[in-house]
Design a protein around this motif. Structure first.
Motif, short mmCIF file in Angstrom:
data_model
loop_
_atom_site.label_atom_id
_atom_site.label_comp_id
_atom_site.label_asym_id
_atom_site.label_seq_id
_atom_site.Cartn_x
_atom_site.Cartn_y
_atom_site.Cartn_z
N ALA B 155 82.09 76.43 13.42
CA ALA B 155 81.59 76.43 12.06
C ALA B 155 82.78 76.84 11.04
O ALA B 155 82.75 75.88 10.14
CB ALA B 155 80.60 77.54 11.92
N ALA B 156 83.59 77.77 11.40
CA ALA B 156 85.00 77.86 10.70
C ALA B 156 85.86 76.68 10.47
O ALA B 156 86.18 76.57 9.34
CB ALA B 156 85.79 78.87 11.06
N CYS B 157 85.86 76.10 11.55
CA CYS B 157 86.67 75.00 11.36
C CYS B 157 86.08 73.74 10.43
O CYS B 157 86.88 73.47 9.68
CB CYS B 157 86.95 74.33 12.71
N VAL B 158 84.84 73.52 10.55
CA VAL B 158 84.42 72.39 9.81
C VAL B 158 84.34 72.77 8.16
O VAL B 158 84.67 72.24 7.32
CB VAL B 158 82.87 72.22 10.13
N LEU B 159 84.23 74.28 8.08
CA LEU B 159 84.19 74.85 6.61
C LEU B 159 85.63 74.60 6.14
O LEU B 159 85.78 74.31 5.08
CB LEU B 159 83.79 76.33 6.80
N ARG B 160 86.61 74.82 6.90
CA ARG B 160 87.76 74.83 6.40
C ARG B 160 88.34 73.21 6.13
O ARG B 160 88.73 73.24 5.08
CB ARG B 160 88.95 75.38 7.59
N MET B 161 87.87 72.54 6.85
CA MET B 161 88.07 71.15 6.32
C MET B 161 87.33 70.67 5.12
O MET B 161 87.68 70.08 4.13
CB MET B 161 87.70 70.11 7.47
N VAL B 162 86.14 71.12 5.02
CA VAL B 162 85.36 70.80 3.80
C VAL B 162 86.08 71.69 2.49
O VAL B 162 86.02 70.92 1.56
CB VAL B 162 83.84 71.49 3.96
N ASN B 163 86.43 72.64 2.82
CA ASN B 163 86.98 73.47 1.65
C ASN B 163 88.23 72.86 1.13
O ASN B 163 88.49 72.61 -0.03
CB ASN B 163 87.32 74.96 2.08
N GLN B 164 89.05 72.22 2.20
CA GLN B 164 90.49 71.74 1.89
C GLN B 164 90.41 70.19 1.44
O GLN B 164 90.95 69.91 0.63
CB GLN B 164 91.16 71.65 3.08
N SER B 165 89.05 69.60 1.73
CA SER B 165 89.28 68.25 1.65
C SER B 165 87.79 67.63 1.16
O SER B 165 87.48 66.48 1.44
CB SER B 165 89.86 67.32 2.71
N GLY B 166 86.88 68.69 0.99
CA GLY B 166 85.40 68.14 0.54
C GLY B 166 85.42 67.26 -0.53
O GLY B 166 85.89 67.48 -1.48
N ARG B 167 84.56 66.28 -0.45
CA ARG B 167 84.25 65.43 -1.78
C ARG B 167 82.64 65.41 -1.92
O ARG B 167 81.97 65.19 -0.81
CB ARG B 167 84.78 64.04 -1.51
N LYS B 168 82.34 65.79 -3.01
CA LYS B 168 80.72 65.50 -3.23
C LYS B 168 80.22 64.13 -2.77
O LYS B 168 80.76 62.99 -3.24
CB LYS B 168 80.28 65.89 -4.70
N VAL B 169 79.11 64.07 -1.94
CA VAL B 169 78.45 62.98 -2.01
C VAL B 169 77.03 63.10 -2.03
O VAL B 169 76.48 64.26 -1.98
CB VAL B 169 78.64 62.04 -0.50
N GLU B 170 76.04 62.11 -2.24
CA GLU B 170 74.69 62.73 -2.39
C GLU B 170 74.23 63.22 -1.02
O GLU B 170 74.46 62.98 0.07
CB GLU B 170 73.70 61.45 -2.72
N GLY B 171 73.65 64.34 -1.23
CA GLY B 171 73.04 64.96 -0.22
C GLY B 171 74.17 66.33 0.50
O GLY B 171 73.67 66.95 1.40
N GLY B 172 75.21 66.21 0.06
CA GLY B 172 76.09 67.36 0.50
C GLY B 172 77.52 67.14 0.01
O GLY B 172 78.11 66.31 -0.67
N ILE B 173 78.38 67.63 0.93
CA ILE B 173 79.89 67.50 0.81
C ILE B 173 80.43 66.97 2.34
O ILE B 173 80.15 67.37 3.28
CB ILE B 173 80.55 68.96 0.76
#
Lengths: 231, 231
Positions: B155-173
DNA sequence: GTCGTTTATTGATCTTGCGCAAACTCCGGA
DNA sequence: TCCGGAGTTTGCGCAAGATCAATAAACGAC
């Protein structure tokens, strides 16, 4: 207060290239301090206003998780700089430093870091290469935690301590500072129970001997094999 | 070859304080290169003769254990320096850098590192603080591997990637670069099977949606809870 | 010496997550 | 269009190691 003797630091890596006069300057600005076993040199989160040189003894660098578990990140042998986080632009210490055995430090205010870098030849490059080495160690640690089984990790951990601080005693090599089973567990991400079982098994196999807080490795080569170091 | 445009790097952290003329100098010494997804930028153990700036794309830093397992040490987003090991006095690269998505780098010979440090204001202090941050991250990583359960780590790993490189798409990041289950396993010290099971379970619970090589987080807050971040 | 605390040992039980295996899906290329 | 490989899913059984629990040994303080 008596002046600190120049021989204290003249031979240490960070100051190796300096002349008597420079060593004198550096010592005159240092604040020496003795630390009892178990005492705190600086604490995680504290304002990082000083950096230190460990003259004698061993220091444990420890982090505490939000849930209260402790993780030992590394042990530092005499002659090394510690608490250099402020030099890296961090406002607070990222971990706590505990004295693992009675020890002696010199401390300087953090503003002197830049001065040392600029004024003393070899200091900057030593600092750089120390950081490089530290990165290497951390990468090793992560790799180990991610891929090795518990027994291999504990073996590698014991070996690391022996390599860094082993002193010859009759019958083997002893880790030069007090280490408990719990300490080893905090270094390897396991429990003290498992560590105790492993050490007992190794003792039965004649690989180590241990008394309370002290470990003597009698068959290092067999530990190397257990650690899974594929050379 | 066409000259590189100054706007490419003028706004990036390492060069923020420089004027047009200095940026020009730096660019004129740079060698640009495009890297296909999956290709190698440099390899562990290779002589470290250059350092790089990642202009576009994402890079995975990978180590291979003696037994052949891979460990992903970090992901690097655009705008950051990579391969700076030589600057730390290491003769070889301590890990390999793979292009995680098609990407673009600038490279300079390592001898210029000292020149950059000295000549360009802000470069040295940026490098220092980047290293400080990197230490922090590594300490976090070690702490996490040592104390957290697999689900929390993933979970932490996925979050880290999202925080670092997340881009908004419809329905989430969405994580902005391709990631496989196996990649996540190599980051978190587990197996692709376990990662797959976790993602499936999270998908059932409406926390993520995933297609092949792509992950969209629909309920970040719930992932935060799963990751065990006690704040 | 005695008491209390810290450290270590060891057994029994339970859980997590790995290993192995098989099948399925998506995608790109011939 | 079909094929092959890369990526993914899922089930099942098992083992490593955590947790729970109880005891013992070593040490320091008084």
């Amino acid at each position: 207060m008596a002046k600190l003797d120049e021989s204290l630091i003249a031979a240490l890596a960070p100051f190796q290239k300096l002349d008597r006069h420079q060593i004198r300057e550096i010592l005159d600005q240092a604040v020496p301090k003795r630390h009892d076993e178990g005492s705190e040199i600086f604490r995680e989160g504290e304002e990082a206003d000083r950096f230190f040189l460990l003259l004698d003894g061993f220091v444990r660098v420890v982090r505490t998780t939000p849930t209260g578990e402790q993780v030992i990140l590394r042990h530092i042998p005499p002659g090394q700089l510690i608490g250099i986080a402020p030099a890296l632009g961090r406002p607070t210490y990222p971990a706590s430093a505990l004295s693992a055995s009675e020890s002696l430090t010199l401390a300087w205010p953090v503003r002197l870091w830049a001065v040392f870098l600029e004024r003393y030849p070899g200091f900057a490059s030593h600092a750089m290469s120390a950081m490089g080495q530290r990165f290497q160690e951390l990468h090793d640690h992560v790799t180990e935690l991610a891929t090795k089984a518990v027994e291999q990790r504990v073996a590698a951990c014991v070996l690391r301590m022996v390599n860094q601080s082993g002193r010859k005693v009759e019958g083997g090599i002893e880790i030069a500072f007090p280490v408990t089973r719990a300490n080893i567990a905090e270094m390897t991400g396991t429990t003290l129970h498992t560590v105790s079982r492993l050490l007992s098994a190794w003792e039965r196999d004649g690989i180590v001997e241990s008394r309370r807080k002290h470990i003597v490795v009698t068959a290092p080569h067999r530990l190397v094999i257990l650690s899974g170091a594929t050379g």
